[in-house]
Design an enzyme around this catalytic site. Structure first.
Site, PDB file in Angstrom:
ATOM      1  N   CYS A  93      -5.415  -2.767   2.798  1.00  0.00           N
ATOM      2  CA  CYS A  93      -5.207  -2.506   4.222  1.00  0.00           C
ATOM      3  C   CYS A  93      -6.484  -2.653   5.069  1.00  0.00           C
ATOM      4  CB  CYS A  93      -4.573  -1.135   4.420  1.00  0.00           C
ATOM      5  SG  CYS A  93      -3.664  -1.024   5.997  1.00  0.00           S
ATOM      6  N   LYS A 134      -9.636   1.677  -2.484  1.00  0.00           N
ATOM      7  CA  LYS A 134      -9.831   1.260  -1.098  1.00  0.00           C
ATOM      8  C   LYS A 134     -11.254   1.586  -0.658  1.00  0.00           C
ATOM      9  CE  LYS A 134      -7.380   1.635   3.365  1.00  0.00           C
ATOM     10  NZ  LYS A 134      -6.168   2.228   3.987  1.00  0.00           N
ATOM     11  N   GLU A 173       0.857  -1.180   0.000  1.00  0.00           N
ATOM     12  CA  GLU A 173       0.000   0.000   0.000  1.00  0.00           C
ATOM     13  C   GLU A 173       0.897   1.235   0.000  1.00  0.00           C
ATOM     14  OE1 GLU A 173      -2.244   0.737   3.605  1.00  0.00           O
ATOM     15  OE2 GLU A 173      -3.793   1.854   2.525  1.00  0.00           O
TER      16      GLU A 173
END
Lengths: 281, 281
Positions: free
Chosen positions: A163, A122, A49
């Site tokens: 994440c 994300k 990331e």
């Protein structure tokens, strides 16, 4: 001559990169790391990331690129070139994406022909405020993605999360239901939540869904304001750790054998054992 | 005089019992262990899965009791008496239950008045066949329960699962949605799956749902055919291990502070961050 390669067994490379405030240096570093992974036999390479940009609001907008304008996006170009020249699949970690005046935390997946195969924004932004421990509000900088990302590659069907997306079992279950055999989570867990939960989350997502989970983190940067946990890891479909790293710059190369999925699902048929009738009560 | 006790903070006792082939001995052992937990301040006591009976098909039918006929059920009577005389809540692990010609793997919950408050029949039976590792087919002996169990006690709202039930995130999510603040899983993971996943499963269920998870196992019996993992554990709502044990006979007594739940959910509002719109796509 087209050579059909059986992709049940192949090597994955997790490039745990050191991230600096010089974007070009980050690109060079990533490119070298991809090459190193390929030289170890990797046919699927995962980046961390936010690997082209420090994890800081001071840099996100400045480092962001518009992938629609590929020629003006050095990050896009590098990943495309690397995938094509090595003939591999790359899950390009994540970088700040600029689109329609918004910023996204975005992962691009490239195929061996260098073409963009998927783009994951994300979904779950990391907003946390634990007094005395950690405060971070990603939604101050980024807009959230609004769709799951599953992509068919020459090394199988892959689900993508970034994440904090790993904290949501619903997303992993969705990917499993849609036939993903591996979920790749580029991530940058910090020291606090990383030590506590990074391994637990990866292993639970893999074991619950009986598939592979691969994570890739930046290496720890003691000079940054956001101390990264590291520990890029490959977990197998029984929840077992196949390979992992410490917090230093590392290339983890490990073997994925999809037959382990069938073996595990046949031996312990969790899906058949589920009681959907009960969960809805 | 009725004393209202604030139950935000209290002690839980996990009685990791040694199980023998003498039922009476098991009852005495459990009764003593409950007393020891109470003497350490426990107001909620959890017993292991299958604690009055060896984990073997040779014993299940012989040791089973019909709880509808309370007077003829020494296990029911002992648990009721122990809860009442100590004025505590007992999650009575699990024992073989005989009902309408079937056997169930059943957990009874008793309140401080000695009355039965809930009965959980193991929903997900443990059928596994991993060649060279472990083969076990619980559904050969037991019928499966068909409903989740949530019970309001004087130490808060508790969800109950038995052992393999912990492998199903849907059940834990249901309990969280219905307001459980702790999920108790009596369990008897074996050495193989125990070492790999017992801790991971507990911590993932707790962290994903931001509640307490308490597990209680029999102690290891080196003479039995089914080697138990042990490691009875209390996990907090951040996924942190608060207290745990080895594999020997142990009473784990640890403090539960429900305010940790609110703190964790406020600081990291996973429920608000969820994207139900996306998971259904």
């Amino acid at each position: 001559i087209v050579v059909a390669i059986y992709c049940g067994q192949f090597k994955i490379g997790l490039c745990q990169l050191s991230v600096t405030s010089e974007k070009n240096q980050n690109l060079v570093c990533a490119r070298n790391s991809i090459k190193a992974a390929v030289e170890c036999g990797a046919r699927l390479v995962v980046l961390p990331e936010m690997w082209n940009c420090p994890y800081s609001n001071d840099y996100f907008a400045k480092f962001a690129e518009d992938f629609e304008n590929e020629d003006a996006s050095p990050t896009f170009s590098m990943l495309s070139e690397a995938a094509c020249s090595h003939g591999i699949t790359i899950v390009g970690g994540s970088v700040p994406e600029s689109s329609d005046g918004r910023l996204y935390n975005t992962s691009c997946v490239f195929g061996p022909d260098g073409k963009l195969k998927a783009k994951h924004r994300k979904i779950h932004l990391f907003d946390i405020e634990i007094p005395g421990d950690i405060t971070f509000k990603e939604s101050d900088f980024f807009a959230a993605g609004d769709k799951p990302t599953i992509v068919d590659t020459d090394v199988g069907r892959i689900g993508i999360g970034i994440c904090h997306d790993i904290r949501f079992p619903e997303l992993a279950a969705l990917y499993r239901a849609k036939g993903a055999r591996i979920i790749c989570y580029p991530g940058a867990f910090n020291i606090s939540t990383g030590e506590l939960l990074w391994e637990v989350m990866q292993r639970a997502r893999a074991a619950d869904n009986q598939l592979f989970v691969a994570t890739c983190s930046p290496s720890r940067d003691s000079s940054g304001s956001y101390a990264i946990w590291g520990h890029s890891t490959l977990v197998g479909p029984s929840g077992e750790i196949i390979a992992t790293s410490g917090h230093e710059e590392t290339v983890v190369v490990a073997e994925i054998d999809y037959s382990k999925i069938e073996l595990q699902r046949k031996g312990l048929p969790l899906d058949k054992q589920k009681r959907a009738d009960i969960y809805l009560s």
